[in-house]
Design an enzyme around this catalytic site. Structure first.
Site, PDB file in Angstrom:
ATOM      1  CG  ASP A 259     -12.760  -9.183   0.964  1.00 57.27           C
ATOM      2  OD1 ASP A 259     -12.682  -8.049   0.198  1.00 57.27           O
ATOM      3  OD2 ASP A 259     -12.255  -9.132   2.107  1.00 57.27           O
TER       4      ASP A 259
ATOM      5  CD  GLU B 204      -2.661  -1.303   2.392  1.00 56.00           C
ATOM      6  OE1 GLU B 204      -2.720  -0.566   3.248  1.00 56.00           O
ATOM      7  OE2 GLU B 204      -3.576  -2.577   2.184  1.00 56.00           O
TER       8      GLU B 204
ATOM      9  CD  GLU C  32      -4.649  -7.911   0.707  1.00 49.17           C
ATOM     10  OE1 GLU C  32      -5.430  -7.191   1.503  1.00 49.17           O
ATOM     11  OE2 GLU C  32      -3.634  -7.539   0.919  1.00 49.17           O
TER      12      GLU C  32
ATOM     13  CG  HIS D 135      -9.625  -5.700   0.204  1.00 46.51           C
ATOM     14  ND1 HIS D 135     -10.130  -6.937   0.797  1.00 46.51           N
ATOM     15  CD2 HIS D 135      -8.314  -5.516   0.465  1.00 46.51           C
ATOM     16  CE1 HIS D 135      -9.009  -7.578   1.341  1.00 46.51           C
ATOM     17  NE2 HIS D 135      -8.198  -6.358   1.215  1.00 46.51           N
TER      18      HIS D 135
ATOM     19  CG  ASN E 172      -0.549  -6.655  -1.992  1.00 49.43           C
ATOM     20  OD1 ASN E 172      -1.173  -7.018  -2.856  1.00 49.43           O
ATOM     21  ND2 ASN E 172      -0.912  -6.766  -0.841  1.00 49.43           N
TER      22      ASN E 172
END
Ligand code: 9MR
Length: 511
Positions: free
Chosen positions: A273, A165, A271, A242, A206
């Protein structure tokens, strides 16, 4: 570009050796991915396409035996949600504690899974001592941390999220003790230290909200381009993904992945979702399934997309409700560990049988294809198709349509289509060409095949349907880039040929 375009591992490097062996055997026996598709776990289905399918997990979840049974069987890769972060591994300067992370790598070893290390340098979950250091001491502390941790996990992780990040939403660099002390150089410094400590690990940057084209992914693109130009060791970009049903799907995710791939980098969905405002309803669940499916499709379409990790597989252990009050239901399985429609959407997108809710159910039709045409540049396209009913119920063929997707490659816009031979009789087969309103990659037309009647019993196949089409001016095609085109000369499952029952997709991935 003086990049470090290393391709040091085979596509199936994350596969457990035993599983890889079993898959090879299955593929050899069937001549296609059929066996894996019939029986496969999400990871086996992904592995049959050269990717991994993984899940995040956390130490506190491992005493839950029902949970670990699924974690250890359905997924071929795991990422520790928290236990390799700086606040856990070096809570006090110079005092390292890898006990929790070791539990994760041990679990992975016992279950033949690969591990993505997460994460070495991040502004969050950073012990307070780092922020309290005089700026002049931050570089040495960071390098020491990266070196110790990457060296400890050498041979146990296949990839590292080295920097997590680094960007703000507008694409400017995020403030952190590292950025304050070193400017943007901290990123190259961290990558070099990680490479020195573990030369075999794939090194990633990432971030979230870089899945689609936009300011933040542009910033990542500029950064990685510069790093590669400078010869900094960098192997890939992690897109967290996300997502949320109340926001649009990332804009042009596949194209965005492809531009990173074109730099010589791998990409990974790290990651995934898809959350929603609770309570869930049918529309939100349908959108969620679509988003999961679209992520899988984007990854499958980009060769250098190495795999997908969901940010834990069950709503039981999701980070979402505590971070976004009122939201949740973001994962593939519900809290009692039953698969949700999104799970079946992912299965279907990976080329597997569907199940309740999407892509499966009665009938469970699959399309098989062979190319009857070794010339991809002449004036005819000659797909051989057959349908197989792998379900437990007969399927009425008059409800079924099949689409073979191709590009017109200029010339006249009218077509002739033919059924040359089929054991079910060409008189029961209908065929026509339709144009797409919005052309897709590899497809601006499709050959649609239907049936005048008959039914396909459980376990039965139509037998081959020899199809042929040409343009009215007999101009040539270039089939090599056609979405549904394949080169196999014996029948094998074809996930790029789509099958519909009553207009609903039941097999394959649309372009
Ligand atoms: O899943 C993690 C959760 O348990 C932690 O409380 C949280 C703290 O920041 O971090 C979560 O994982 C994050 C990941 O490390 C980086 N991307 C965002 C993830 C969700 O917050």
């Amino acid at each position: 570009m003086n990049s470090v375009k290393r391709c040091r591992h085979s596509r199936t490097r994350g596969l457990p050796t035993l599983l890889a062996g079993a898959l090879t055997l299955a593929l050899t026996l069937t001549g296609g991915p059929a066996t894996a598709a019939q029986q496969g776990t999400l990871h086996e289905l992904a592995a049959a396409q050269g990717k991994y399918f993984g899940s995040a997990t956390d130490n506190s979840e491992l005493p839950d035996a029902a949970y670990t049974a699924v974690l250890g069987s359905e997924f071929g890769q795991i990422t520790p949600g928290n236990s390799m972060k700086w606040d856990t591994t070096e809570p006090v300067q110079g005092q390292f504690n890898f006990a929790k992370g070791d539990v994760i790598t041990d679990f992975a070893a016992q279950h033949g899974q690969s591990v993505r290390g997460h994460t070495l340098v991040w502004h969050s979950q950073l012990p307070s001592w780092v922020g309290a250091l005089p700026p002049a001491e931050v570089e040495a502390a960071m390098t020491h941390h990266v070196t110790e941790e990457a060296a400890h996990y050498r041979g146990k992780v296949t990839a590292w999220d080295v920097v997590n990040e680094p960007f703000n939403e507008d694409g400017t660099f995020r403030t952190s003790p590292f950025h304050t002390a070193m400017g943007t150089d901290y990123i190259a410094t961290a990558l070099r230290a990680a490479h020195a400590a573990d030369p075999d690990a794939e090194l990633y940057l990432n971030d979230y909200n870089i899945e689609g084209l936009g300011a933040k992914s542009d910033a990542m693109y500029a950064l990685v381009s510069e790093l590669l130009d400078e010869g900094v060791p960098l192997d890939g970009v992690g897109m967290q993904a996300h997502l949320a049903v109340q926001y649009g799907f990332p804009y042009q995710m596949q194209a965005n992945m492809q531009r990173f791939a074109d730099l010589g980098l791998d990409v990974a969905v790290t990651e995934l979702d898809v959350r929603m405002q609770l309570p869930a309803d049918a529309a939100k669940i349908a959108t969620q399934s679509t988003y999961y499916r679209q992520v899988v499709e984007a990854c499958l379409a980009v060769e250098r997309c190495v795999g997908i990790t969901v940010w834990d597989y069950t709503d039981k252990y999701s980070w979402v409700p505590s971070t976004f009050p009122g939201q949740g239901a973001a994962n593939l399985y519900e809290e009692n560990l039953l698969p949700k429609p999104a799970y079946y959407a992912v299965r279907t997108a990976l080329g597997g049988e569907g199940g309740p809710g999407e892509g499966g159910g009665p009938g469970a039709l699959r399309a098989q294809y062979r190319s009857s045409d070794s010339s991809t540049g002449d004036n005819q396209i000659k797909p051989g198709l057959q349908l197989v009913n792998t379900g437990g119920t007969a399927v009425s063929l008059s409800d079924v349509t099949v689409r073979y997707w191709f590009t017109a490659d200029n010339g006249a816009s009218r077509y002739s289509t033919w059924c040359d031979w089929s054991p079910i009789g060409c008189s029961s087969v209908t065929h026509r060409v339709a144009a797409l309103g919005t052309p897709k990659a590899g497809a601006d037309h499709y050959l649609e095949v239907g049936f005048t009647g008959g039914s396909l019993a459980p376990g039965a196949a139509t037998g081959e349907i020899q199809l042929r089409l040409n343009k009215s001016d007999w101009s040539n095609f270039d089939e090599s880039d056609d979405y549904s085109h394949g080169t196999g000369t014996s029948y094998a499952d074809a996930s790029k040929i789509t099958v519909y029952v009553g207009g609903e997709p039941v097999w394959g991935i649309e372009p």
